[in-house]
Design a protein around this motif. Structure first.
Motif, PDB file in Angstrom:
ATOM      1  N   GLN A  38       0.859  -1.177   0.000  1.00 15.46           N
ATOM      2  CA  GLN A  38       0.000   0.000   0.000  1.00 15.46           C
ATOM      3  C   GLN A  38       0.898   1.231   0.000  1.00 15.46           C
ATOM      4  O   GLN A  38       1.739   1.407   0.881  1.00 15.46           O
ATOM      5  N   VAL A  39       0.715   2.060  -1.010  1.00 15.32           N
ATOM      6  CA  VAL A  39       1.610   3.199  -1.231  1.00 15.32           C
ATOM      7  C   VAL A  39       0.792   4.486  -1.262  1.00 15.32           C
ATOM      8  O   VAL A  39      -0.296   4.523  -1.851  1.00 15.32           O
ATOM      9  N   PRO A  40       1.286   5.560  -0.647  1.00 19.09           N
ATOM     10  CA  PRO A  40       0.559   6.833  -0.701  1.00 19.09           C
ATOM     11  C   PRO A  40       0.449   7.351  -2.130  1.00 19.09           C
ATOM     12  O   PRO A  40       1.425   7.342  -2.888  1.00 19.09           O
ATOM     13  N   ALA A  41      -0.725   7.783  -2.518  1.00 18.43           N
ATOM     14  CA  ALA A  41      -0.930   8.375  -3.839  1.00 18.43           C
ATOM     15  C   ALA A  41      -0.580   9.856  -3.771  1.00 18.43           C
ATOM     16  O   ALA A  41      -0.981  10.563  -2.844  1.00 18.43           O
ATOM     17  N   ARG A  42       0.177  10.319  -4.733  1.00 18.15           N
ATOM     18  CA  ARG A  42       0.616  11.707  -4.773  1.00 18.15           C
ATOM     19  C   ARG A  42       0.243  12.338  -6.114  1.00 18.15           C
ATOM     20  O   ARG A  42       0.037  11.651  -7.112  1.00 18.15           O
ATOM     21  N   GLU A  43       0.228  13.649  -6.144  1.00 20.94           N
ATOM     22  CA  GLU A  43      -0.029  14.373  -7.379  1.00 20.94           C
ATOM     23  C   GLU A  43       1.183  14.248  -8.295  1.00 20.94           C
ATOM     24  O   GLU A  43       2.327  14.299  -7.841  1.00 20.94           O
ATOM     25  N   SER A  44       0.950  14.056  -9.604  1.00 23.34           N
ATOM     26  CA  SER A  44       2.015  13.940 -10.614  1.00 23.34           C
ATOM     27  C   SER A  44       3.003  12.832 -10.272  1.00 23.34           C
ATOM     28  O   SER A  44       4.209  12.944 -10.531  1.00 23.34           O
ATOM     29  N   GLN A  45       2.513  11.755  -9.718  1.00 24.74           N
ATOM     30  CA  GLN A  45       3.343  10.626  -9.305  1.00 24.74           C
ATOM     31  C   GLN A  45       3.593   9.690 -10.477  1.00 24.74           C
ATOM     32  O   GLN A  45       2.677   9.340 -11.218  1.00 24.74           O
ATOM     33  N   THR A  46       4.844   9.287 -10.660  1.00 25.75           N
ATOM     34  CA  THR A  46       5.171   8.332 -11.716  1.00 25.75           C
ATOM     35  C   THR A  46       5.277   6.933 -11.128  1.00 25.75           C
ATOM     36  O   THR A  46       5.411   6.752  -9.905  1.00 25.75           O
ATOM     37  N   VAL A  47       5.258   5.947 -12.007  1.00 21.94           N
ATOM     38  CA  VAL A  47       5.416   4.564 -11.562  1.00 21.94           C
ATOM     39  C   VAL A  47       6.797   4.367 -10.935  1.00 21.94           C
ATOM     40  O   VAL A  47       6.941   3.646  -9.942  1.00 21.94           O
ATOM     41  N   LEU A  48       7.798   5.025 -11.483  1.00 18.22           N
ATOM     42  CA  LEU A  48       9.133   4.926 -10.886  1.00 18.22           C
ATOM     43  C   LEU A  48       9.149   5.527  -9.481  1.00 18.22           C
ATOM     44  O   LEU A  48       9.830   5.012  -8.582  1.00 18.22           O
ATOM     45  N   ASP A  49       8.388   6.598  -9.265  1.00 21.99           N
ATOM     46  CA  ASP A  49       8.262   7.162  -7.923  1.00 21.99           C
ATOM     47  C   ASP A  49       7.712   6.124  -6.949  1.00 21.99           C
ATOM     48  O   ASP A  49       8.165   6.012  -5.797  1.00 21.99           O
ATOM     49  N   VAL A  50       6.731   5.364  -7.400  1.00 22.14           N
ATOM     50  CA  VAL A  50       6.111   4.337  -6.563  1.00 22.14           C
ATOM     51  C   VAL A  50       7.122   3.251  -6.204  1.00 22.14           C
ATOM     52  O   VAL A  50       7.252   2.860  -5.034  1.00 22.14           O
ATOM     53  N   VAL A  51       7.845   2.771  -7.216  1.00 22.74           N
ATOM     54  CA  VAL A  51       8.842   1.720  -6.965  1.00 22.74           C
ATOM     55  C   VAL A  51       9.923   2.223  -6.015  1.00 22.74           C
ATOM     56  O   VAL A  51      10.338   1.516  -5.078  1.00 22.74           O
ATOM     57  N   THR A  52      10.378   3.448  -6.241  1.00 19.88           N
ATOM     58  CA  THR A  52      11.409   4.019  -5.388  1.00 19.88           C
ATOM     59  C   THR A  52      10.917   4.176  -3.952  1.00 19.88           C
ATOM     60  O   THR A  52      11.654   3.913  -2.993  1.00 19.88           O
ATOM     61  N   TRP A  53       9.659   4.592  -3.786  1.00 21.28           N
ATOM     62  CA  TRP A  53       9.095   4.746  -2.444  1.00 21.28           C
ATOM     63  C   TRP A  53       9.080   3.411  -1.711  1.00 21.28           C
ATOM     64  O   TRP A  53       9.433   3.332  -0.526  1.00 21.28           O
ATOM     65  N   ILE A  54       8.669   2.356  -2.410  1.00 20.21           N
ATOM     66  CA  ILE A  54       8.637   1.026  -1.785  1.00 20.21           C
ATOM     67  C   ILE A  54      10.045   0.614  -1.359  1.00 20.21           C
ATOM     68  O   ILE A  54      10.259   0.117  -0.241  1.00 20.21           O
ATOM     69  N   GLN A  55      11.017   0.854  -2.229  1.00 19.79           N
ATOM     70  CA  GLN A  55      12.390   0.452  -1.923  1.00 19.79           C
ATOM     71  C   GLN A  55      12.976   1.272  -0.768  1.00 19.79           C
ATOM     72  O   GLN A  55      13.691   0.756   0.084  1.00 19.79           O
ATOM     73  N   GLN A  56      12.656   2.536  -0.702  1.00 15.43           N
ATOM     74  CA  GLN A  56      13.228   3.411   0.319  1.00 15.43           C
ATOM     75  C   GLN A  56      12.484   3.357   1.650  1.00 15.43           C
ATOM     76  O   GLN A  56      13.094   3.501   2.714  1.00 15.43           O
ATOM     77  N   GLN A  57      11.172   3.140   1.592  1.00 15.24           N
ATOM     78  CA  GLN A  57      10.370   3.216   2.803  1.00 15.24           C
ATOM     79  C   GLN A  57       9.987   1.863   3.395  1.00 15.24           C
ATOM     80  O   GLN A  57       9.710   1.771   4.595  1.00 15.24           O
ATOM     81  N   ILE A  58       9.977   0.824   2.558  1.00 15.34           N
ATOM     82  CA  ILE A  58       9.477  -0.467   3.044  1.00 15.34           C
ATOM     83  C   ILE A  58      10.526  -1.568   2.970  1.00 15.34           C
ATOM     84  O   ILE A  58      10.867  -2.182   3.976  1.00 15.34           O
ATOM     85  N   ASP A  59      11.043  -1.805   1.755  1.00 14.50           N
ATOM     86  CA  ASP A  59      11.914  -2.961   1.559  1.00 14.50           C
ATOM     87  C   ASP A  59      13.125  -2.580   0.736  1.00 14.50           C
ATOM     88  O   ASP A  59      13.070  -2.525  -0.492  1.00 14.50           O
ATOM     89  N   PRO A  60      14.267  -2.323   1.370  1.00 14.22           N
ATOM     90  CA  PRO A  60      15.475  -1.934   0.637  1.00 14.22           C
ATOM     91  C   PRO A  60      16.065  -3.039  -0.224  1.00 14.22           C
ATOM     92  O   PRO A  60      16.954  -2.778  -1.033  1.00 14.22           O
ATOM     93  N   SER A  61      15.558  -4.251  -0.092  1.00 19.24           N
ATOM     94  CA  SER A  61      16.075  -5.349  -0.912  1.00 19.24           C
ATOM     95  C   SER A  61      15.430  -5.406  -2.290  1.00 19.24           C
ATOM     96  O   SER A  61      15.846  -6.201  -3.134  1.00 19.24           O
ATOM     97  N   LEU A  62      14.418  -4.572  -2.543  1.00 23.32           N
ATOM     98  CA  LEU A  62      13.765  -4.555  -3.850  1.00 23.32           C
ATOM     99  C   LEU A  62      14.762  -4.112  -4.923  1.00 23.32           C
ATOM    100  O   LEU A  62      15.372  -3.051  -4.827  1.00 23.32           O
ATOM    101  N   SER A  63      14.916  -4.925  -5.973  1.00 27.31           N
ATOM    102  CA  SER A  63      15.883  -4.641  -7.033  1.00 27.31           C
ATOM    103  C   SER A  63      15.189  -4.117  -8.279  1.00 27.31           C
ATOM    104  O   SER A  63      14.178  -4.670  -8.714  1.00 27.31           O
ATOM    105  N   TYR A  64      15.728  -3.046  -8.829  1.00 25.77           N
ATOM    106  CA  TYR A  64      15.215  -2.466 -10.069  1.00 25.77           C
ATOM    107  C   TYR A  64      16.294  -1.565 -10.641  1.00 25.77           C
ATOM    108  O   TYR A  64      17.331  -1.339 -10.019  1.00 25.77           O
ATOM    109  N   ARG A  65      16.066  -1.050 -11.857  1.00 25.74           N
ATOM    110  CA  ARG A  65      17.046  -0.183 -12.512  1.00 25.74           C
ATOM    111  C   ARG A  65      16.441   1.180 -12.836  1.00 25.74           C
ATOM    112  O   ARG A  65      15.281   1.283 -13.203  1.00 25.74           O
ATOM    113  N   TYR A  66      17.277   2.180 -12.716  1.00 23.26           N
ATOM    114  CA  TYR A  66      16.946   3.505 -13.258  1.00 23.26           C
ATOM    115  C   TYR A  66      18.235   4.304 -13.271  1.00 23.26           C
ATOM    116  O   TYR A  66      19.209   3.963 -12.600  1.00 23.26           O
TER     117      TYR A  66
END
Length: 258
Positions: A38-66
């Motif tokens: 469950q992720v907070p919805a924000r104005e002008s939020q991108t999908v990458l913002d969502v993935v980054t939020w999960i990695q930074q706020q919930i699970d730092p082991s989440l792997s992705y590229r950018y």
């Protein structure tokens, strides 16, 4: 399945109505499953913002590229609700379905871990299709001048903005059904080089793409052109290779008969 309540720790207060249900692929290779956050919805939020939020706020082991985050490198490409997209350019409000998102690694490529796909097969095919530039002159010779209005230059320029993000490759059903198929990005690169007068052996390019699993395997469905984030047209490039290779074959056959 994991659930996280962002209302508990998030710095900015949000209401229950401002929550996104986000399913993210977790696993390595062919093994894994979707995990729900469950992720907070924000104005002008991108999908990458969502993935980054999960990695930074919930699970730092989440792997992705950018890398660039501004739609220039293409390294953040992922599957979003079943479609390949650059996540840095994809606004959540345009792709959510009933307030939900599903995010996975690119299709048609092996998964290294979570959202990070193995790009090696993609680039191996890029090389197999003759994607490496072989110049017609040495470094010691003057640079060949080509007019911007030259028909070959005009045609080559149409695909020059390809950054090998592999979105077209992930969108291609022919690759999905025929894993050895070279794919739209590799074939578009071949078409670019075939039209480049500075390439030493243009026939070699045609020979590379007209073999089994080359340009003639394309089913002309057009998903590559439909999903290209840079609005390129790999489908037309592949059609050009089909015509050029067919003409080359007929010409060789005529020479052999004489």
């Amino acid at each position: 399945m994991y659930f996280h309540n962002p209302l508990k720790n998030d710095r900015c207060a949000v209401s229950e109505e401002d929550i996104l249900e986000v399913s993210v692929w977790r696993g390595t290779g062919d093994t894994g499953e979707y995990e729900t956050f469950q992720v907070p919805a924000r104005e002008s939020q991108t999908v990458l913002d969502v993935v980054t939020w999960i990695q930074q706020q919930i699970d730092p082991s989440l792997s992705y590229r950018y890398a660039c985050r501004v739609g220039m490198c293409g390294s953040c490409a992922m599957m979003v609700n079943g479609e390949p997209r650059w996540t840095c350019r994809t606004h959540v409000k345009k792709v959510t379905r009933d307030g939900a998102l599903q995010i996975g690694p690119l299709r048609n490529l092996p998964t290294i871990k979570d959202l990070a796909a193995d790009m090696d097969p993609f680039f191996d095919k890029w090389i197999a299709a003759g994607g490496v530039h072989t110049p017609s002159r040495s470094r010691a010779e003057p640079i060949a001048e080509v007019s911007p209005e030259d028909p070959g230059r005009v045609e080559a320029n149409k695909g020059i903005e390809c950054i090998n993000c592999s979105v077209c490759y992930a969108a291609c059903d022919t690759v999905a059904n025929t894993p050895d198929y070279l794919g739209p990005a590799a074939l578009q690169r071949a078409w670019t080089l075939y039209n480049d007068s500075k390439v030493e052996d243009r026939q070699a390019v045609l020979d590379a793409v007209s073999k089994n699993n080359g340009c003639h395997n394309c089913h002309t469905q057009g998903s590559c052109t439909q999903y290209c984030p840079n609005e390129l047209d790999p489908l037309s490039a592949i059609a050009g290779l089909k015509r050029a290779s067919a003409k080359s074959f007929l010409f060789k056959s005529k020479e052999d008969r004489q």
